[in-house]
Design a protein around this motif. Structure first.
Motif, mmCIF file in Angstrom:
data_model
loop_
_atom_site.group_PDB
_atom_site.id
_atom_site.type_symbol
_atom_site.label_atom_id
_atom_site.label_comp_id
_atom_site.label_asym_id
_atom_site.label_seq_id
_atom_site.Cartn_x
_atom_site.Cartn_y
_atom_site.Cartn_z
ATOM 1 N N SER A 1 0.836 -1.206 0.000
ATOM 2 C CA SER A 1 0.000 0.000 0.000
ATOM 3 C C SER A 1 0.869 1.254 0.000
ATOM 4 C CB SER A 1 -0.926 0.002 1.220
ATOM 5 O OG SER A 1 -1.820 -1.085 1.174
ATOM 6 N N VAL A 2 1.958 1.229 0.759
ATOM 7 C CA VAL A 2 2.888 2.362 0.786
ATOM 8 C C VAL A 2 3.569 2.519 -0.565
ATOM 9 C CG1 VAL A 2 5.057 3.211 1.766
ATOM 10 C CG2 VAL A 2 3.284 2.273 3.273
ATOM 11 N N ILE A 3 3.998 1.417 -1.158
ATOM 12 C CA ILE A 3 4.677 1.471 -2.463
ATOM 13 C C ILE A 3 3.759 2.085 -3.511
ATOM 14 C CG2 ILE A 3 5.541 0.073 -4.377
ATOM 15 C CD1 ILE A 3 6.716 -1.844 -2.297
ATOM 16 N N PHE A 4 2.519 1.595 -3.595
ATOM 17 C CA PHE A 4 1.577 2.124 -4.584
ATOM 18 C C PHE A 4 1.259 3.591 -4.325
ATOM 19 C CE2 PHE A 4 0.085 -2.405 -5.313
ATOM 20 C CZ PHE A 4 0.584 -2.477 -6.607
ATOM 21 N N THR A 5 1.248 3.978 -3.046
ATOM 22 C CA THR A 5 0.973 5.378 -2.701
ATOM 23 C C THR A 5 2.136 6.276 -3.090
ATOM 24 O OG1 THR A 5 -0.403 4.683 -0.824
ATOM 25 C CG2 THR A 5 0.390 6.954 -0.822
ATOM 26 N N ARG A 6 3.362 5.817 -2.830
ATOM 27 C CA ARG A 6 4.558 6.629 -3.069
ATOM 28 C C ARG A 6 4.925 6.728 -4.544
ATOM 29 N NH1 ARG A 6 6.096 9.635 1.452
ATOM 30 N NH2 ARG A 6 5.758 8.376 3.334
ATOM 31 N N LEU A 7 4.652 5.692 -5.304
ATOM 32 C CA LEU A 7 5.019 5.734 -6.723
ATOM 33 C C LEU A 7 4.283 6.880 -7.419
ATOM 34 C CD1 LEU A 7 5.009 1.941 -7.728
ATOM 35 C CD2 LEU A 7 6.991 3.466 -7.605
ATOM 36 N N PRO A 8 4.994 7.633 -8.249
ATOM 37 C CA PRO A 8 4.341 8.766 -8.921
ATOM 38 C C PRO A 8 3.326 8.307 -9.955
ATOM 39 C CG PRO A 8 6.573 8.441 -9.766
ATOM 40 C CD PRO A 8 6.431 7.524 -8.598
ATOM 41 N N ALA A 9 2.224 9.033 -10.043
ATOM 42 C CA ALA A 9 1.197 8.718 -11.030
ATOM 43 C C ALA A 9 1.710 9.028 -12.429
ATOM 44 C CB ALA A 9 -0.064 9.520 -10.735
ATOM 45 N N LYS A 10 1.391 8.153 -13.381
ATOM 46 C CA LYS A 10 1.798 8.357 -14.771
ATOM 47 C C LYS A 10 0.631 8.784 -15.651
ATOM 48 C CE LYS A 10 5.772 5.249 -14.631
ATOM 49 N NZ LYS A 10 6.475 4.104 -15.271
ATOM 50 N N SER A 11 -0.486 9.038 -15.012
ATOM 51 C CA SER A 11 -1.661 9.513 -15.739
ATOM 52 C C SER A 11 -2.022 10.905 -15.250
ATOM 53 C CB SER A 11 -2.846 8.574 -15.512
ATOM 54 O OG SER A 11 -4.041 9.140 -16.013
ATOM 55 N N GLU A 12 -2.216 11.820 -16.171
ATOM 56 C CA GLU A 12 -2.582 13.185 -15.806
ATOM 57 C C GLU A 12 -3.980 13.248 -15.200
ATOM 58 O OE1 GLU A 12 -2.183 15.618 -19.252
ATOM 59 O OE2 GLU A 12 -0.001 15.354 -19.413
ATOM 60 N N GLU A 13 -4.765 12.208 -15.442
ATOM 61 C CA GLU A 13 -6.141 12.197 -14.954
ATOM 62 C C GLU A 13 -6.260 11.646 -13.535
ATOM 63 O OE1 GLU A 13 -8.612 13.462 -16.856
ATOM 64 O OE2 GLU A 13 -6.992 13.985 -18.238
ATOM 65 N N TRP A 14 -5.145 11.189 -12.956
ATOM 66 C CA TRP A 14 -5.204 10.509 -11.662
ATOM 67 C C TRP A 14 -5.830 11.379 -10.577
ATOM 68 C CZ3 TRP A 14 -5.684 6.138 -9.509
ATOM 69 C CH2 TRP A 14 -5.297 5.887 -8.189
ATOM 70 N N PHE A 15 -5.510 12.662 -10.561
ATOM 71 C CA PHE A 15 -6.032 13.546 -9.530
ATOM 72 C C PHE A 15 -7.235 14.365 -10.034
ATOM 73 C CE2 PHE A 15 -1.556 12.901 -8.366
ATOM 74 C CZ PHE A 15 -1.716 12.420 -7.080
ATOM 75 N N LYS A 16 -7.712 14.011 -11.224
ATOM 76 C CA LYS A 16 -8.888 14.681 -11.784
ATOM 77 C C LYS A 16 -10.030 13.678 -11.885
ATOM 78 C CE LYS A 16 -5.937 17.577 -14.724
ATOM 79 N NZ LYS A 16 -5.594 17.936 -16.118
ATOM 80 N N THR A 17 -11.046 13.887 -11.106
ATOM 81 C CA THR A 17 -12.186 12.963 -11.116
ATOM 82 C C THR A 17 -13.480 13.752 -11.278
ATOM 83 O OG1 THR A 17 -11.022 11.488 -9.611
ATOM 84 C CG2 THR A 17 -13.376 11.144 -9.839
ATOM 85 N N GLU A 18 -14.180 13.490 -12.366
ATOM 86 C CA GLU A 18 -15.464 14.150 -12.596
ATOM 87 C C GLU A 18 -16.561 13.411 -11.847
ATOM 88 O OE1 GLU A 18 -16.517 14.834 -16.598
ATOM 89 O OE2 GLU A 18 -14.577 15.684 -17.149
ATOM 90 N N GLU A 19 -17.446 14.180 -11.248
ATOM 91 C CA GLU A 19 -18.559 13.566 -10.530
ATOM 92 C C GLU A 19 -19.821 13.662 -11.390
ATOM 93 O OE1 GLU A 19 -19.023 14.310 -6.339
ATOM 94 O OE2 GLU A 19 -17.089 15.361 -6.264
ATOM 95 N N ARG A 20 -20.527 12.539 -11.466
ATOM 96 C CA ARG A 20 -21.752 12.502 -12.283
ATOM 97 C C ARG A 20 -22.965 13.033 -11.514
ATOM 98 N NH1 ARG A 20 -22.024 6.959 -15.867
ATOM 99 N NH2 ARG A 20 -20.879 5.865 -14.236
ATOM 100 N N ILE A 21 -22.906 12.968 -10.188
ATOM 101 C CA ILE A 21 -24.029 13.445 -9.375
ATOM 102 C C ILE A 21 -23.617 14.748 -8.696
ATOM 103 C CG2 ILE A 21 -25.588 12.878 -7.482
ATOM 104 C CD1 ILE A 21 -24.953 9.921 -8.043
ATOM 105 N N LYS A 22 -24.260 15.803 -9.040
ATOM 106 C CA LYS A 22 -23.902 17.131 -8.505
ATOM 107 C C LYS A 22 -24.730 17.451 -7.264
ATOM 108 C CE LYS A 22 -21.150 17.606 -11.991
ATOM 109 N NZ LYS A 22 -19.696 17.466 -11.800
#
Length: 496
Positions: A475-496
């Protein structure tokens, strides 16, 4: 990559969720739980668990999963970025469960092969524990590798790779459309035949004979809530993940009810078949059902082969049908648990389904070889108790707090009600997910902790310590590894 992760229809979503829920636990676990917890009496806490826990929690998972249309981990980051490590804890834990699940599928694959010529011989118990598993109740068995078991486990992983690498609807969706209905058809044939066996009434009388005094026993209530968690895969991320792949017009409330009804119908129907067969065995042997009935591995791989031996020629037909049914149930459940970590690493590291599937299947297949040893069954029992009774209950508690309070579950009500063809959500649902379910989870978690501590032995604590270490490290390894997707921290919500 979005096209890889969408259901082609709502029926594909519902069948996939039914496939996830209907698994080995319905066939080998539930009949024994029902019988050992008061028979007909058990239905009272069982129904209470469905109403107070299963329905509200499944709808919550579906709603939040639909809203974020992403992996469980990505949704947790959106809710609380500082909790990303928790967002990985559940997928990693469920992947560890997938690894040991492949063991049971491997065992069943062996018995499917043996069933065509009753290769377990005249003494199924000796064949299972001595000839096949060469079982030991200690870690010393790790030094004894059993190639025959390993081969059948690898065959199971091969099927997971073949199915999961394809686009969602072409792979998992198509498999569920074909095999989930087939699973029910084959089980119906088996049960109907079982009900015609001489002595079937003996087993059914034992099964449904109520013991009302047990209603005041805390353990029967724990067993009911535990069974609902186990059989419906609540809190394992499958419902959240599958719901994230649905289209905009999906009726999530109805879908959840269809899944619960199908799951409960299947496991109760299976119980009819199991106890009809045990009644037949009792009549033939003169031994009371109470002395024949057994749980888990023994029921599937000892009691059933004994029956197929007694049935003579018919056993050559019924045996393959039964073990094929168990195999389908195992594969569809394993596919759903595999998907939870797969979609998370696809999201963060910008991997295609094919690449993510290849990596995880290789890791899973290699790691599962620890169960292809004489200590495999011993380790499996400890891992099962830890993951199902400790990790998942803890994870669901945190999930419930985050989804009901931080996300604000009330946002889901209008959206769900507009699409629901069954019933409407309201204050009763909010009260359940915000207050009642977290309270129940705390009680269930302490009950699971008590069961884990009852294992006591030094070796079992070593296994648990290793599990906890693996969970934290990865869990620490997956958390620490840098994201390779620009969308990783961008999440659209369908329910407003």
């Amino acid at each position: 990559m979005a096209n890889e992760n969408k259901w082609g229809s709502n029926i594909a979503f519902v069948l996939a969720m039914i496939g996830s829920a209907v698994g080995l636990g319905n066939i080998w676990r539930y009949p024994y739980v029902l019988y050992s917890n008061g028979g007909g009496t058990f239905y009272i806490p069982y129904l209470v668990a469905i109403i107070t826990l299963a329905i509200p929690l499944l709808i919550l998972e579906y709603g939040v999963g639909y809203n974020y249309q992403s992996s469980f981990t990505k949704a947790i980051i959106k809710l609380k970025p500082k909790l990303e490590i928790y967002g990985w804890l559940l997928p990693v834990g469920i992947f560890l469960m997938t690894i040991y699940y492949s063991t049971i599928i491997g065992w069943d694959g062996i018995y499917l092969f043996l069933s065509f010529f009753k290769g377990w011989g005249t003494d199924p118990n000796t064949y299972l524990n001595v000839n096949l598993l060469q079982a030991t109740n200690s870690l010393s068995g790790l030094s004894n590798f059993i190639p025959f078991i390993a081969v059948f486990m690898l065959i199971g992983w091969f099927f997971i790779w073949i199915i999961s690498r394809r686009n969602l609807d072409e792979g998992l969706g198509k498999v569920c459309k074909i095999f989930v209905p087939l699973l029910f058809v084959v089980m119906i044939v088996i049960v109907i035949f079982s009900l015609t066996l001489p002595g079937a009434y003996i087993g059914l009388a034992e099964l449904f004979n109520p013991n009302w005094s047990l209603l005041w026993n805390f353990n029967i209530w724990m067993a009911a809530f535990g069974q609902i968690f186990f059989s419906l895969s609540l809190g394992m991320g499958a419902g959240f993940t599958y719901a994230s792949y649905t289209e905009d017009n999906v009726d999530l409330v109805s879908s959840g009810l269809y899944v619960i009804i199908a799951n409960c119908a299947f496991e109760n129907f299976s119980a009819l078949g199991v106890f009809s067969i045990l009644g037949y065995m009792s009549l033939q042997s003169g031994i009371p059902v109470s002395e024949i009935v057994s749980q888990g591995t023994t029921l599937i791989f000892v009691a059933y082969p004994q029956v197929f031996n007694i049935l003579g020629t018919i056993g050559f037909i019924l045996g393959p049908m039964f073990f094929f049914t168990v195999y389908i149930a195992g594969i569809t459940s394993m596919l759903s648990s595999f998907e939870v970590l797969s979609i998370s690493i696809q999201n963060k590291f910008n991997l295609t389904r094919r690449k993510a599937t290849k990596i995880l299947c290789l890791i899973g297949a290699l790691a599962s070889m620890i169960y292809a040893t004489s200590a495999g069954g011993y380790i499996l029992g400890i891992v099962d108790v830890f993951i199902n009774n400790i990790l998942i209950i803890f994870s669901v508690f945190v999930e419930c707090i985050l989804f009901a309070w931080v996300f604000k579950a009330e946002k889901l009500i209008d959206f769900m009600n507009k699409r629901s063809k069954v019933f409407k959500l309201g204050k009763w649902w909010l009260w359940h997910v915000k207050y009642l379910i977290p309270f129940l989870l705390v009680i269930i978690w302490f009950g699971g902790l008590k069961e884990l501590l009852a294992l006591k032995t030094t070796e079992s604590m070593i296994v648990v310590t290793v599990l906890v270490a693996l969970l934290i490290i990865f869990s620490v390894i997956f958390t620490r590894l840098p994201a390779k997707s620009e969308e990783w921290f961008k999440t659209e919500e369908r329910i407003k």
